[in-house]
Structures are given as C-alpha cells and as structure tokens.
Design a protein around this motif. Structure first.
Motif, short mmCIF file in Angstrom:
data_model
loop_
_atom_site.label_atom_id
_atom_site.label_comp_id
_atom_site.label_asym_id
_atom_site.label_seq_id
_atom_site.Cartn_x
_atom_site.Cartn_y
_atom_site.Cartn_z
N GLN A 1 0.42 -1.58 -0.44
CA GLN A 1 0.37 0.13 0.25
C GLN A 1 0.56 0.85 0.33
O GLN A 1 0.67 2.42 -1.09
N ALA A 2 1.95 0.96 0.85
CA ALA A 2 2.78 2.28 0.52
C ALA A 2 3.44 2.86 -0.20
O ALA A 2 3.53 4.09 -1.21
N GLN A 3 3.34 1.82 -0.71
CA GLN A 3 4.21 1.75 -2.15
C GLN A 3 2.83 2.65 -3.69
O GLN A 3 2.98 3.35 -4.41
N LYS A 4 2.09 2.00 -3.46
CA LYS A 4 0.78 2.10 -4.32
C LYS A 4 0.90 3.92 -4.32
O LYS A 4 0.54 4.59 -4.92
N LEU B 1 5.89 13.25 -11.78
CA LEU B 1 7.06 13.25 -11.60
C LEU B 1 7.75 11.70 -12.20
O LEU B 1 7.26 10.68 -11.86
N LEU B 2 8.08 11.99 -13.09
CA LEU B 2 7.93 10.49 -13.65
C LEU B 2 9.95 9.99 -13.55
O LEU B 2 10.51 9.41 -13.78
N LEU B 3 9.74 8.78 -12.28
CA LEU B 3 10.69 8.33 -11.22
C LEU B 3 10.15 7.08 -11.29
O LEU B 3 8.80 6.75 -10.79
N ASP B 4 10.36 6.12 -11.23
CA ASP B 4 10.75 5.02 -10.92
C ASP B 4 10.52 4.52 -9.34
O ASP B 4 11.56 5.44 -8.02
N LEU B 5 10.19 3.95 -8.20
CA LEU B 5 10.75 3.54 -6.52
C LEU B 5 11.07 2.10 -6.29
O LEU B 5 10.49 1.39 -6.86
N ALA B 6 12.19 2.40 -5.50
CA ALA B 6 12.68 0.66 -5.09
C ALA B 6 11.58 0.81 -4.11
O ALA B 6 10.53 1.07 -3.82
N ASP B 7 11.16 -0.73 -3.29
CA ASP B 7 10.72 -1.44 -2.39
C ASP B 7 10.93 -0.51 -0.73
O ASP B 7 12.36 0.14 -1.17
N TYR C 1 6.73 4.77 10.27
CA TYR C 1 6.40 5.12 8.36
C TYR C 1 7.61 4.10 7.34
O TYR C 1 8.91 3.33 8.07
N TYR C 2 7.76 4.52 6.16
CA TYR C 2 8.50 3.58 5.14
C TYR C 2 8.68 4.52 4.23
O TYR C 2 8.86 5.52 4.30
N THR C 3 10.31 4.06 4.12
CA THR C 3 11.08 5.49 3.26
C THR C 3 10.89 4.53 2.15
O THR C 3 11.91 3.39 1.69
N LEU C 4 10.98 5.05 0.41
CA LEU C 4 11.20 4.79 -0.73
C LEU C 4 12.13 5.48 -1.57
O LEU C 4 11.85 6.70 -1.31
N HIS C 5 12.78 4.41 -2.08
CA HIS C 5 14.18 5.87 -3.28
C HIS C 5 13.28 5.76 -3.88
O HIS C 5 12.97 5.33 -4.46
N THR C 6 13.72 7.59 -4.59
CA THR C 6 13.42 7.35 -6.32
C THR C 6 14.04 7.59 -6.76
O THR C 6 15.78 7.59 -6.86
N ILE D 1 19.71 6.01 -7.70
CA ILE D 1 19.10 6.67 -6.68
C ILE D 1 18.47 8.48 -6.90
O ILE D 1 19.70 8.94 -6.77
N GLU D 2 17.48 8.73 -7.42
CA GLU D 2 16.99 10.20 -7.49
C GLU D 2 17.20 11.01 -6.35
O GLU D 2 17.48 12.39 -5.63
N GLY D 3 16.59 10.47 -5.64
CA GLY D 3 15.94 10.81 -4.11
C GLY D 3 15.09 10.02 -3.15
O GLY D 3 15.17 9.38 -3.20
N MET D 4 13.77 10.27 -2.28
CA MET D 4 13.13 9.90 -1.36
C MET D 4 12.31 9.52 -1.50
O MET D 4 11.65 11.37 -1.46
N ILE D 5 10.99 9.29 -0.92
CA ILE D 5 10.14 9.21 -0.42
C ILE D 5 9.27 8.90 0.53
O ILE D 5 9.73 7.63 0.64
N SER D 6 8.68 9.01 1.00
CA SER D 6 8.41 8.67 2.58
C SER D 6 6.82 8.48 2.89
O SER D 6 5.85 9.72 2.25
N VAL D 7 6.12 7.22 3.59
CA VAL D 7 4.78 7.07 3.21
C VAL D 7 3.83 6.48 5.08
O VAL D 7 5.50 5.95 5.74
N ASN D 8 3.61 7.86 5.91
CA ASN D 8 3.11 7.37 6.67
C ASN D 8 2.56 5.88 6.99
O ASN D 8 1.57 5.76 6.06
N GLY D 9 2.95 4.91 7.88
CA GLY D 9 1.93 3.53 8.05
C GLY D 9 1.00 3.58 9.09
O GLY D 9 0.65 2.28 9.16
N TYR D 10 0.79 4.60 9.21
CA TYR D 10 -1.21 4.86 10.24
C TYR D 10 -1.99 5.39 9.64
O TYR D 10 -3.38 5.50 8.95
N SER D 11 -1.73 6.71 8.22
CA SER D 11 -2.22 7.66 7.89
C SER D 11 -2.34 7.63 6.41
O SER D 11 -3.48 8.00 6.01
N GLY D 12 -0.89 6.75 6.24
CA GLY D 12 -1.20 7.19 4.75
C GLY D 12 -0.45 8.60 3.89
O GLY D 12 -0.56 8.58 2.88
#
Length: 107
Positions: free
Chosen positions: A44-47, A58-64, A71-76, A82-93
């Motif tokens: 769900q965090a990936q989605k 943003l035309l980027l792919d995502l790592a696992d 929370y989760y952190t994914l590399h863009t 690796i271009e950067g990072m994006i994080s997703v809250n594990g409780y609120s999304g």
C-alpha cells in the motif's frame, strides 16, 4: 543523517525521521516490539508513493519500501539510479517527498 556539503557537519534530517517516528522521538516512547503494527502495508505504501509521483508529474521509479518506526521510506529512481526519497506514514498513509536533498552520493 545528512552531511552539509561545505562544512561536513552531520545532522538529523528534519521530516518523517523526527515527526513520524513511532519507536522513539517525537511520536512516543515505545520500543518497536511494543508498538502496534502499522495498518498501511508495504504494498500500500508503494501504491501511495506511486500515486503521489504520478499526480506531481514526476517520471520516477520506486525502490521497495523500507520500514521504519511508524513509516516507510522508498528511494526514487531515475534510470535505475537513486534520485531521491519519498516516505509514507504507516498509520495515515500521508506522503512526504524529500525535496531538499542534493544529489545522492552513496550509502
């Protein structure tokens, strides 16, 4: 941790690391093994991260997703690098795009 390019100073990154951290820090005083499981699952965090990138054009792919305390952190990725990072809250999304990083050097 971030390192200042010109001074070499090392400091904690402001963001999910300080705000969403459930195991210790601002979110609470719980140990990881005592904190309830995050309702947002890794897929769900990936989605959610993918939806955010798409809505921003943003035309980027995502790592696992890598799980952290709350929370989760994914590399863009751009062309597999690796271009950067994006994080997703594990409780609120909620999604947090790390836009202030400079070029990725290494891990």
């Amino acid at each position: 941790m971030l390192i200042a390019k010109y001074t070499g100073a090392v400091f904690l990154e402001v963001g999910p690391n300080m705000i969403w951290k459930a195991g210790y820090g601002m979110m609470g005083r719980w140990r990881f093994d005592q904190w309830p499981g995050m309702p947002v699952m890794p897929d769900q965090a990936q989605k959610l991260a993918r939806q955010y990138l798409d809505t921003q054009g943003l035309l980027l792919d995502l790592a696992d997703p890598e799980p952290f305390y709350g929370y989760y952190t994914l590399h863009t990725l751009r062309q597999g690098e690796i271009e950067g990072m994006i994080s997703v809250n594990g409780y609120s999304g909620e999604v947090w795009c790390h836009t202030w990083h400079g070029p990725f050097i290494r891990m």
